[in-house]
Each structure stands twice: as C-alpha cells, then as structure tokens.
Motif scaffolding. Sequence first.
Motif, PDB file in Angstrom:
ATOM      1  N   VAL A 197      11.152 -11.054   1.952  1.00 34.87           N
ATOM      2  CA  VAL A 197      10.028 -11.234   1.366  1.00 34.87           C
ATOM      3  C   VAL A 197       9.100  -9.902   0.957  1.00 34.87           C
ATOM      4  CG1 VAL A 197       7.595 -12.287   1.742  1.00 34.87           C
ATOM      5  CG2 VAL A 197       9.652 -13.491   2.492  1.00 34.87           C
ATOM      6  N   THR A 198       9.182  -8.983   1.789  1.00 35.64           N
ATOM      7  CA  THR A 198       8.400  -7.871   1.615  1.00 35.64           C
ATOM      8  C   THR A 198       9.044  -6.743   0.715  1.00 35.64           C
ATOM      9  OG1 THR A 198       9.397  -6.446   3.440  1.00 35.64           O
ATOM     10  CG2 THR A 198       7.221  -8.104   3.698  1.00 35.64           C
ATOM     11  N   VAL A 199      10.128  -7.033   0.145  1.00 37.64           N
ATOM     12  CA  VAL A 199      10.884  -6.164  -0.719  1.00 37.64           C
ATOM     13  C   VAL A 199      10.016  -6.228  -2.312  1.00 37.64           C
ATOM     14  CG1 VAL A 199      12.572  -7.842  -1.715  1.00 37.64           C
ATOM     15  CG2 VAL A 199      12.883  -5.425  -1.847  1.00 37.64           C
ATOM     16  N   LEU A 200       9.485  -7.870  -2.277  1.00 34.34           N
ATOM     17  CA  LEU A 200       8.819  -7.932  -3.650  1.00 34.34           C
ATOM     18  C   LEU A 200       7.745  -6.964  -3.801  1.00 34.34           C
ATOM     19  CD1 LEU A 200       8.028 -11.595  -3.243  1.00 34.34           C
ATOM     20  CD2 LEU A 200       9.773 -10.673  -4.792  1.00 34.34           C
ATOM     21  N   PRO A 201       6.793  -6.280  -2.993  1.00 31.96           N
ATOM     22  CA  PRO A 201       5.778  -5.184  -3.608  1.00 31.96           C
ATOM     23  C   PRO A 201       6.627  -4.317  -4.045  1.00 31.96           C
ATOM     24  CG  PRO A 201       5.235  -5.918  -1.458  1.00 31.96           C
ATOM     25  CD  PRO A 201       6.548  -6.631  -1.593  1.00 31.96           C
TER      26      PRO A 201
ATOM     27  N   CYS B  33      -3.064   0.290  10.586  1.00 35.91           N
ATOM     28  CA  CYS B  33      -1.906   0.621   9.490  1.00 35.91           C
ATOM     29  C   CYS B  33      -2.552  -0.206   8.207  1.00 35.91           C
ATOM     30  CB  CYS B  33      -0.776  -0.208   9.840  1.00 35.91           C
ATOM     31  SG  CYS B  33       0.470  -0.066   8.658  1.00 35.91           S
ATOM     32  N   ASN B  34      -3.077  -1.423   8.327  1.00 33.12           N
ATOM     33  CA  ASN B  34      -3.614  -2.196   7.014  1.00 33.12           C
ATOM     34  C   ASN B  34      -4.911  -2.091   6.664  1.00 33.12           C
ATOM     35  OD1 ASN B  34      -0.960  -3.147   7.715  1.00 33.12           O
ATOM     36  ND2 ASN B  34      -1.328  -5.059   6.753  1.00 33.12           N
TER      37      ASN B  34
ATOM     38  N   GLY C 139       0.845  -1.266  -0.070  1.00 34.32           N
ATOM     39  CA  GLY C 139      -0.073   0.033  -0.101  1.00 34.32           C
ATOM     40  C   GLY C 139       0.728   1.350   0.060  1.00 34.32           C
ATOM     41  N   LEU C 140       1.932   1.389   0.925  1.00 36.32           N
ATOM     42  CA  LEU C 140       2.558   2.540   1.014  1.00 36.32           C
ATOM     43  C   LEU C 140       3.364   2.667  -0.303  1.00 36.32           C
ATOM     44  CD1 LEU C 140       3.802   4.774   2.520  1.00 36.32           C
ATOM     45  CD2 LEU C 140       5.562   3.251   3.315  1.00 36.32           C
TER      46      LEU C 140
ATOM     47  N   ALA D 229      -4.873   7.807   3.659  1.00 38.05           N
ATOM     48  CA  ALA D 229      -4.297   6.326   3.332  1.00 38.05           C
ATOM     49  C   ALA D 229      -2.854   6.207   3.720  1.00 38.05           C
ATOM     50  CB  ALA D 229      -4.357   5.871   2.212  1.00 38.05           C
ATOM     51  N   THR D 230      -2.046   7.252   3.397  1.00 42.61           N
ATOM     52  CA  THR D 230      -0.713   7.276   3.626  1.00 42.61           C
ATOM     53  C   THR D 230      -0.471   7.344   5.362  1.00 42.61           C
ATOM     54  OG1 THR D 230      -0.402   8.122   1.621  1.00 42.61           O
ATOM     55  CG2 THR D 230       1.714   8.234   3.113  1.00 42.61           C
TER      56      THR D 230
END
Length: 524
Positions: free
Chosen positions: A431-435, A370-371, A303-304, A398-399
């Motif tokens: 893992v979270t670098v993928l977005p 946050c989510n 999202g961010l 949202a941000t």
Amino acid sequence: MASAWLTSRQVLWIMVFIGFAVNYMVRINMNIALVAMVEPPRPMEVMDDNGTRVQPAVTGTQCIVPDSVADAVQHAALSSNDTDDLEEETAARPEGSERFRWNAHEQGMVLGAFFWLYWSTQVPGGVLAQRYGTKIVFGLGNLVPALLAFAIPAASRFHYGALLAIRLAQGCISGLTWPAMHDMTAKWIPPNERSRFVTAYLGGSVGASVTYPVCGLIIDAMGWEAVFYISGALGVLWWLAWVVLVFDSPDEHPRIASTERLYIQKALAGNVAKKQLPTPWRAILMSLPVWMNIVAQWGGLWGLLTLMTQAPSYFRYVHGWGIRMTGLLSGLPQLCRMLFAVVFSTIGDYLLKSGRMSRTNVRKMATAMCNIGQAVFVLGLAFSGCDKYAAILFLTAATAANGAVSTGALASMVDISPNFASIVLGINGVVTVLPGFISPIVVGALTYQNQSVEQWRIVFCITAAMLLVTGVAYVLFGRSEVQPWNEPADREGHSGNGLDDGLAEEDKSIVTVTSKCSELKSVC
C-alpha cells in the motif's frame, strides 16, 4: 560475530545499517545524477526598458531574477563562484558525459519507475524470508539492484525506455528487502530493544546524506556515469561481508556467546515461534492495528519521499544552486534524520523499560512527531518563498522529524505480531509504495514548465495535508499490543508456537537460565 568488543546483535545492527545505506544509495543516486544527465533549462532573458535582450542572460530561477542589468552582471559573477551555475557546469563537465533532452514529465517517470513494481514483491519478500531466511532474501535484494546499476549509463544512451526498464527491475527486486528484515528483527531483538535496533533501518538516511554530496563531487570530477559504477561496486562489497557475518537466528550463529543466545531466547519466549505457523491472512487483513500502521506509514513515506526525491530539483530550479551545493544540502537533512532517530529511540526504549509509558503510547508519541511534527515543518517550507536559509531549516527539520518512525509505526509492526512481522510489513509495503511513484508524477505535473515558488508551495501543502491526516488517525486509533492472531491454532486445534519445547530441548546441555543471571547482566 561475537567478540570482546561487539555482541552478535551489535554486529547485526551494523550490517543492517550499512545494508540499508547501500539500498538507498542505489535507489536515490538517480535523484542527483539526473540533474547532471539532462540538458539544463534555457536561460531567462534580461530586457531593457525598450524590450531589447541585454547580455548577460541570467540562469533562470524565480528567486534570483535581477532588478537591473547591473544586478545581472553581479549575479552572474556570484553564481559562477558560489553556486556553480548551469551554463558553467555544461561547459566544464567531464568530457564524454552526455546529456539528454528529457522534459519534467520524463524526468518524473525516471524517478518514479523504481516504484512501479516495488509493491509487487513486498508480500513475497515477507513470505520468502519466513521460508528461506532473511540472510538470502535481504542479501540478494541488495546485491542484484547494485549489479544492475552498472548497466544504467549504457541503457541511458541506448534508449530512454531501456533506462526505465533498469529502474523498474531495481525497484522490483529491492522490494524484497524491507519486509524480509522484519523477520530477522523478530528473531534476534528483545521487545524493549526494538526501537533502537530499528534505527538500523534508517541507515538509508545516512546513505542518502552521503550519496547526495559525494555524488555531486563524483559528477563534478568524473561525470554522472561514475555515480552508478561506484554505487554498484559498494553494493557488491557489502554483500560479501553480509554472507560471512550474518545469520538468520541466534540458534544458527556459530560464534554467538551462549549467554547472549540465552538472553535473547528468554526475552522472546512466548512470542516467537520455533516452527512454521499457518499464516492467518484473514485476521491480518481485518486487523485495525495493522491498518493504522499502514495509514501512518503512508503519510510518513509520502512526506519523506517527496522531500528526498524532489529536494535536488527544488533547490536547483527555485534557488538556483549548482550540483555540489545541491548535493550537500540535500544530504544534510538525511543525516539529521538518522541522528534524531537514535536520540528518539533511546528515549522510547527508556520509557518502555522503566514502565513510565505503555508500548502503545510510546508508539503514538513517536508517530505524532513523525507525521504531525513533520507536517508543521513542511508547511514552513511551503511558505519559505525565496528565503533559502528558511528553506534549508524547514527541509532539515521536516526530514529529521521522520526519524521518529523507528520508534513509531515501523517498530509497532513487530510489536503486534513477532511471528508475522515480515508479512505485516509486506502488506504495508504494497500500500505505502504508492506515494513513491505517485508523488513524482504529481510534482512533475504541477511544475512542468513552471518551476515557480507558487507551484512548489502547492506540492508542499499537499504533502503536509497527507502527514497531518494520517498522524491524527494513528494517534486516535493505533494499538501496539501483541495481537491474538500472532499464535494461530494449528491443524490439530492447538494454539501455541512450540517455543517452550524448543527451549527445553536446547537447555538440556545447560544448567538453567537463572543460573546464568550474573553473566546475562553483562550482555543486557
């Protein structure tokens, strides 16, 4: 350094805050500079009833197509005065600022290249911080990308591939920073202060909020090349201050007050090791709390990063805004994110210190905001259509909601394992670098030669779905208690971290911790 005005922890917070601001400035300056680096899209034609092209043509965005030739003339005047339209910018840009003919796919590659190898240094960043200290790893992780920023203008002119190589190298080295910082946080910050301290990590939000509008002004005055030169210079200045003011632990700090050092040691007693421990890789990888933090971070970062990376293009091509206005209103949400993080973390730490809520429930509350909260606002953005004021409102909300991450999953990774927090965050980063590089590719594919409200709605609906699913999963299954594998058995079979022995050795020259209680209160 300790002084009558600031504790060593406060100085550390300031330096970490500025460090992450520099980190994000180098990371995202391309987001706004790219808009000025590429040739603008061709103007849309205005036709009369006979199908003949009528002048003046209007800069093409779906939300500002006029209903008549008279409206076209009026819009051209308004665009020139209020939004700095594309054609005017092309004519007025500083001499020597070359533009490149990169399509939407190529632009997405430039934005995504930063993340292609970012994942590869996440776990090494945590391991290197444990072995050599955060001061070196975090410092160089910011310095080297800043130095590479100086080469971006020349690389862009030389070859598109050279620019991709520079961005790839910047991302690879920057990947060391986040996991490395968690090792220092575990050694410096008492458990009930972590939510507030981790807000320093969101210095990136302030870096973004400043980078967007300031880069817009710099581009307007000096050309897009100056953005990279100035960013690089600021990175070097920060590194010089970091080397002088920051140390890996309270024990190594030559100027820390003895009362503050004792307070930190007492607060961390029993959780943080004084000696190197064997890493329980299998236990970490099989841990449900670790994976729930990763799940929460995946959604939050999707999202961010989607909002942060794509906001300039969205407002530019959908709402027809110019460089300066785009920069200002792309940066505003990041500032709100930081302010919300400070407020929310203060509430979170109060709930922990007062015992009104368990650590796990505080982290769940923060992740829900946050989510799940962010998902609601992103859906609002998706259906805001051509209402630019609604788009600004929902983008900002949202941000800002993402700021709760400092009280949620980001702090939880230190909670569950202070000894291996840097490694846990490193695994999370892999893992979270993928977005970071999937999202720009998805956006590029959806909006290629079709910068329409409908296509951007699809982009934002995908983002909201990611946020909602991951937020619900964390609320159902997340935990934040210290895990048993935080203190693995050593080779002799003992299960301990050697902290008590370390404290006893140091306290021989000090009467007792309790005899300092009155002094400690002033530090607390």
